[in-house]
Every structure is written in C-alpha cells, then in structure tokens.
Design an enzyme around this catalytic site. Structure first.
Site, PDB file in Angstrom:
ATOM      1  N   ASP A 450       0.861  -1.177   0.000  1.00 33.10           N
ATOM      2  CA  ASP A 450       0.000   0.000   0.000  1.00 33.10           C
ATOM      3  C   ASP A 450       0.906   1.238   0.000  1.00 33.10           C
ATOM      4  O   ASP A 450       2.086   1.152   0.360  1.00 33.10           O
ATOM      5  CB  ASP A 450      -0.882  -0.037   1.251  1.00 33.10           C
ATOM      6  CG  ASP A 450      -1.707   1.221   1.407  1.00 33.10           C
ATOM      7  OD1 ASP A 450      -2.326   1.645   0.426  1.00 33.10           O
ATOM      8  OD2 ASP A 450      -1.709   1.785   2.521  1.00 33.10           O
ATOM      9  N   THR A 452      -0.051   4.967   1.143  1.00 31.03           N
ATOM     10  CA  THR A 452      -0.176   5.897   2.264  1.00 31.03           C
ATOM     11  C   THR A 452       0.058   5.197   3.597  1.00 31.03           C
ATOM     12  O   THR A 452      -0.615   4.225   3.931  1.00 31.03           O
ATOM     13  CB  THR A 452      -1.573   6.549   2.264  1.00 31.03           C
ATOM     14  OG1 THR A 452      -1.792   7.155   0.995  1.00 31.03           O
ATOM     15  CG2 THR A 452      -1.678   7.595   3.362  1.00 31.03           C
ATOM     16  N   ASP A 649      -1.536  -0.675   6.106  1.00 30.55           N
ATOM     17  CA  ASP A 649      -1.724  -0.172   7.465  1.00 30.55           C
ATOM     18  C   ASP A 649      -3.153   0.222   7.770  1.00 30.55           C
ATOM     19  O   ASP A 649      -3.429   0.765   8.835  1.00 30.55           O
ATOM     20  CB  ASP A 649      -0.814   1.047   7.701  1.00 30.55           C
ATOM     21  CG  ASP A 649      -1.321   2.293   6.990  1.00 30.55           C
ATOM     22  OD1 ASP A 649      -1.931   2.149   5.911  1.00 30.55           O
ATOM     23  OD2 ASP A 649      -1.101   3.396   7.516  1.00 30.55           O
TER      24      ASP A 649
END
Length: 759
Positions: A450, A452, A649
C-alpha cells in the site's frame, strides 16, 4: 428466515463459526462477529478511538492461564502437567516479578536430596564386591533401602506422568521412562525379596543380580535433564519480560479538584487526566491536553531522536518524557495499550504451532509405540537367543532401549526455536502472529505494498485547493474539513488542520459514512457532501472533467487529489502531499536485491501512483484500487503460483492482508489491519521485512537442525541400546549411559534453539 450469530477470533478474524468456542489457531475465546473490538472510521486511520478490547490472554476470570509449550491448545487456570505429553505447564504470559518456576524448585529439591543415595547405590554396585564389607545378599538389601526414596519419592512425578499418558492414551517420553525405571526396580525388588524364584543362571557372586543402580541413576539423570531444560526454557520468556519491564508501575492522576496523587497503573481508567513529569515514562496511551515536551519513542520506533509533543498529539505508553511537563488524557489502558498488545502478540506467536511441528507431534506418538515394541523384541531376543544370563541381558537392554528413545528432544525441536525466534523478532520491532508465518515468510516471492502510511509517512501536508469557477477556495476547504472531522484518515487530518490554521469555522457532520478507501460521505448543514477519489465521483455520477487537467498535473508531482461534491455537483479539488519515508528506498532496494517482485496498490489515482513508483523504482503500479480490487490482486497472483505478502496499514487493506500468504501490517496503522495480518512491523519501517525474512530463514534452518538431530539420535541410539552391535563389537549400552544421553539430547536441542538469540 432467522439469522444465527457468527463468532470470530479477535486475533484471527478469518476464523468464523456459528457457535461459541475457542480459536483453533490461538485458543482465544471467540466473540460475536458484530461486537465492536476496534473503532472503525473512514479510510485507514492511525489512532482509532478507544474501544472494547479482548481480555488479556494470560487471564481467565482473573486467574493466570497455564499452557503447554509443546501443545498450546492445552489451557487450564492452574499449574500442572500437560495431559498429552506430561510436560510442566507454563503461564501464557510470564510475570515480571514472578517467583522461580515451582517445578524447577521441586525437581531441584528432589535431585539434591536423593543424589547422595544415588551415588552410594552406584558405588556399591560398581565396587561393593571388591570391598567385601558384608555379604552380597546384604548389599542387595542396603541398595534397596537407599533406592526406595530415590524411586518412590524423587521419581514419583515421572511415574505419575507415565500413568497419565497411559490413561489418556497419549504415549510420550514419560511412558518410556516409567516403564524403564519401573521394570529395573521391580525386577531388582523381587530379586532381593524372593531370590529363590530365579534360576541359577541369574546368580552372580552369591546373589541374584540386581539393578537398583540403573533405576536410581536414570531417575537422577532425568531430574538433572529436567533442571537443565526448565532453566533453558525460562530464558525463552526473557523477551516478554523485557517488554513488560518497559511499563511504569504507577501514574500521577489529577482528580476533579485538581489534586494529584500517584496510583497503581491498574487503577488508571479511560478519560483520566495524568501528569507526566520530566524523566518519567508515559503510563498509558493517550493524548496531550496541556504542555509541550520532547518524548523519546525509541521503545516503539527505534529512533533515538525524541519527538516533540504538544496539545492534541498522541502519546504511547512506556515512552519516555525527556524535558517538559505534560498533562495527558488516557485513551487506552490495560490490555488495550500498544505495549500490552505487543506483549500479547509475542506470547501468542510463541505458543502457536508450526506446520513442521505438527509432523513431529504425529511422529512422536507412533514412535513411542514402536519403541515399546522394540524393547519387547529386545527382551525376547536376548532371553531366547543371547548369552547367559540371557534374561538379565534382555531386561537391561530393553530398559536401555526405553530410556534412550525418549522423544523429548523430538517434541522440543520446533517449539523452542519458535519461542526464541519470536522473542528476538520482538526486540527488533518485528511481531509474528504465529509460527506458520515464520515458516512461510522465507518462501514469499511477491510483495504487494500500500502507499499511504506504508511507503509514505502517513502524515500528509495540505498543499492546495482548486475550486470550480464560481466557488470560493475557502468555502470548498471549509466544507471538506467539516466533513473530514468524522474521519481519522491522515489525508483528512491534513485537510482539517489546514482549515483550522486559516481560522475557518467548521460545522459538525451528520450521517457520516466511509467509502472504504475511496472516500467519505455525509451531511454538513443543508448540503449532502462527498469527498474522495475519481472512483467515488463515478459511483455518484459526478463529472470531474472541469478539473481533470489540474488534478493530473498535481498527481504527476506525487500529490493525492480528492474531489468535493455537494448535492451531486462538483465544487473543487483538494491536493495533499505525503512524503516518502526516509527508510523506504533502502528497504525496497534490499527486498528487490533478494529477488522479490514489488507491486504497489493504492487508492490514489494512477498518475500519483506512477509518480511515487518512479521515485522508488517500482515498475508494477495499480492505482485507484478499492479494497475488493486489492483482494482480487492477491488472489490473482496466488493463482499464478506466487507466494504473496501484502503490506498495509489501514482498514481498506484488511481483506487483502487476511487473504495474502503473509499479511504485513504497519504498527503505526489501525488495529483492524494488525488483527488481519500475520506480521506487524512495530516501527512502521519496511526494513523490518528484510529482518523478518532473515529471521524466518534462520528459524526454519534451526528447526530442521533440531529435528534432524533428534531423528539421528534415536536412529543410532535405539539399535545400540538393543545390542545389535554386540555380536560384532561386544558393545552393550548401560541404561545409565542411555539416561545421560537422553538428558543431554534434550538440553542440546534447547541450547541450539537459544543460538537464535545471538544470530
């Protein structure tokens, strides 16, 4: 049609069943699927609001829970022995100031109190006939008297465990030890009490040969082996104890009248105001409400440079306040704090079973039965065909077979490696969810990441707002910030912070809902607002064409672009830039050098995704992906035969984290992500993946070494004990030597596992 409740595991959300029970992977009680265990907001947020948390894994109705190192599914609220293998149970979580292991104390007392008797009996057996201080028949009675306390008191726990193994139909090492020592002692007892029942061939030097020394030496050496093993096993909990030692014992609480008092940490509740003075540790997780100070978060991040904290900033329990006074409001206490969750994850991983271990467990049960059969064949072969005294030789060799073939080393081979490896990983900021993840990680060849909060800092800064003609930039920012107050996504936080810095008055959003990674919606004042990426606008039928060129220009610079629509009409766009973590390029270079295929999947537009990909040397980039798209990407790569890890996250990453062969969550991310992953990087640093892969390879190699040693030891020891070499070499293996070899084999397996702490 009535719907039935579904139950799931707080630590393994993929486990679901229609009735209450325990998780088959970690043993935790299942909870109703609808029960909130984490606060879920729009996008993937970094510090969710406090919510109901599972009870500490080491407590059950307020009492400690004990489990078996070799069979973690065994759990009970009191100390004792495992009904499957007879091993002493250990607390799920060791206490920082716990007293010494009671079994270690008990075995030590039994060993030292009976060691003199063992030494005398052994001395009489070896040299008594030369001293001729008394008749040999009298010597047998003396040996019997001295052997009784050794066998019946010091060895009593072994006989209890042996009987338990028979009663539970779970043959194990204690079955063999109880049979071996019991046979040697009972034979010698009958030979002393009723020597007339034996033929003359059993007599030597005026008495029927007795083997009290074999029984007592085996018991003493087994006790010694247990002492060495228990002491070594206690070292595997050192990592957890060091983590527990980070937490302060008390907190300074401020009451409603402004009075301050020191209270035990267990008495701190959510919402309490706490003062943290210079040089003190932050007691629990919370937020700064007053003051300004630099806080050393090396415990969590590994970074030695203190971080400035002021009003509104988050604090993590057990971090160190360096130079200023702070007043904080507690948000997470007890088992909900980050430190407590780290401890829980380490303990759970240490107690999980590796796939390699399941094979060893299956082999061990059949192995014991095979050894008993070999011992019986040894007795019969020597008794029928061996040299005189044939049956005496048969008995002694059968006892040697039973003792040397003890499968303790086989059973300990993998659990010890797992316990040491998870402890070492925790000290480096790498938390494995279970043993299977340790085994699997070394096989990973594809890593989906991922953007961000994973590749980037996750703390974006607002760049600019571009309204459509006829709209005010400040009004677009005000409406977007008002809506984003309902989200804790880092992009939303940047927008809200920028609006407040400009002094814009924000309204409270109503009917707020998250679009799971594509944006948020809600009502602000009289307007129905939507803020998100192109996918959300397409979903709502809002055309972004008026601002498309400006958006592409911003994305090409690596900025994230969100569109704001009100009542189905485009109002403008907002751009937020999220800097790449300083450690990311080094981490990706190391992973690519190791042969991993790196794939980036992000909810941002393709232009932004490609810009970030170019900076980091990532060729395969997927933009504007929804959670379902990430899940499909994982499934497609797995279908191609790839072993896939997913690093993320946030909430929108959770499905893909759970689907991947190994899910990797950032410790700076959400609880939902961490509960869906098999590996958590506490520092949020992708360099931890290389560390974890190295630890995975070292651990699997260590387990293979232990298993190979255990199998070779038995493959060589059993034939030697049975006397197969006697016709060629004249060698026979004494049961005492067999007992010493058995004890040393177990100790050597534990010692080899402990090498992982230094690796």
């Amino acid at each position: 049609m009535t719907s039935s409740a579904s139950y799931t595991c707080p630590m393994h959300p993929r486990v679901r069943q229609s009735s209450p029970g325990s998780c088959p992977e970690c043993g935790m009680p299942l909870v109703p699927e609808g029960q909130p265990s984490q606060a879920v907001h729009g996008h993937h947020h970094h510090h969710p609001a406090p919510a109901a948390q599972p009870a500490p894994e080491n407590t059950e109705a307020g009492a400690a829970v004990y489990t078996c190192p070799m069979h973690p599914e065994i759990r009970q609220p009191r100390p004792g022995n495992c009904p499957k293998c007879g091993m002493a149970l250990e607390p799920l979580l060791p206490e920082l100031e716990a007293e010494e292991n009671p079994e270690l104390l008990d075995f030590r007392r039994r060993f030292w109190w009976t060691l003199p008797a063992t030494a005398v009996v052994t001395g009489l057996a070896m040299f008594g006939h030369r001293l001729q201080w008394f008749e040999m028949a009298t010597q047998s009675w003396i040996e019997l008297a001295l052997s009784l306390p050794v066998v019946l008191w010091a060895g009593w726990p072994f006989f209890q465990r042996g009987w338990q193994s028979v009663r539970n139909r779970s043959p194990n090492m204690w079955t063999l030890i109880a049979l071996g020592t019991g046979a040697a002692f009972l034979y010698s007892l009958v030979a002393t009490l009723a020597p007339q029942v034996f033929p003359d061939s059993f007599r030597a030097m005026g008495r029927v040969s007795v083997y009290f020394e074999a029984a007592v030496v085996i018991i003493s050496l087994t006790l010694l082996g247990q002492l060495l093993e228990l002491r070594a096993r206690s070292q595997t909990s050192a990592a957890i104890k060091s983590l527990l030692g980070l937490a302060p014992k008390t907190a300074r609480r401020i009451d409603a009248q402004g009075q301050e008092s020191d209270v035990p940490l267990a008495h701190v509740h959510v919402g309490d105001l706490l003062r943290v003075r210079p040089g003190e540790k932050v007691p629990v997780d919370g937020v700064v409400v007053e003051g300004r100070s630099a806080v050393d978060e090396a415990m969590l991040t590994g970074e030695p440079v203190p971080v400035l904290k002021q009003t509104g900033d988050k604090l993590i329990g057990a971090t160190l306040n360096t130079n200023g006074a702070l007043v904080m409001r507690s948000e997470r206490v007890g088992s909900a704090t980050m430190l407590a969750q780290i401890v829980q994850m380490v303990a759970q991983a240490q107690r999980s079973r590796a796939p390699m271990q399941r094979m060893a467990d299956q082999v061990a049960g059949y192995f014991v039965l095979a050894v008993i059969a070999i011992a019986i064949l040894t007795l019969l072969a020597w008794g029928l065909f061996g040299p005189e005294p044939r049956w005496v030789h048969g008995l002694i060799n059968a006892v040697a077979v039973l003792i040397i073939a003890c499968p303790c080393a086989l059973g300990l081979a993998t659990p010890m490696s797992i316990m040491v490896a998870t402890g070492r990983g925790a000290s480096g900021g790498v938390l494995f969810r279970d043993a299977a993840a340790i085994e699997k990680l070394r096989q990973v060849d594809t890593l989906i990441i991922d953007k961000t909060g994973t590749l980037t800092e996750g703390r974006p800064a607002f760049e600019r707002v571009i309204p459509v003609p006829g709209q005010s930039a400040d009004e677009v920012l005000r409406l977007a910030a008002s809506l984003d107050q309902g989200s804790e996504h880092p992009l939303a936080d940047a927008i809200v912070r920028a609006a407040r810095e400009r002094g814009l008055a924000l309204d409270k959003p109503e009917d707020f809902e998250s679009g799971s990674g594509i944006g948020v919606r809600g009502r602000v004042g009289a307007h129905q607002l939507a803020l998100g990426n192109t996918a959300l606008m397409d979903q709502l039928g809002v055309s972004v064409r008026p601002l498309q060129d400006q958006a592409e220009a911003l994305r090409s610079l690596g900025a994230s672009v969100m569109y704001l629509a009100a009542d189905g009409q485009l109002l403008g766009l907002l751009a937020v830039a999220d800097p790449i973590k300083a450690s990311t390029p080094e981490a990706l270079a190391a992973l690519q050098a190791a042969g991993l295929r790196i794939v980036m999947a992000t909810g941002d537009g393709m232009t932004t995704a490609r810009a970030v990909g170019r900076q980091l040397g990532i060729d395969e980039v997927h933009g504007e992906v929804k959670p379902a798209d990430k899940l499909a990407l994982v499934a497609r790569l797995k279908a191609e035969g790839r072993v896939v890890a997913m690093a993320g996250d946030g909430i929108n990453d959770a499905p893909a984290l759970a689907q991947a062969d190994v899910g990797i969550a950032m410790g700076t991310g959400t609880d939902v992500a961490m509960n869906s992953a098999q590996l958590t990087l506490v520092k949020g640093d992708l360099r931890g993946i290389s560390l974890a892969r190295g630890l995975s390879e070292a651990t699997v190699a260590n387990m293979k070494q232990n298993l190979l040693f255990a199998f070779l030891y038995n493959a060589l020891g059993v034939p030697l004990a049975a006397g197969l070499l006697y016709p060629f070499t004249g060698w026979l293996l004494s049961p005492m030597v067999a007992a010493l070899a058995m004890s040393l084999s177990s100790a050597s397996v534990v010692a080899n596992a402990l090498r992982l702490r230094r690796g």
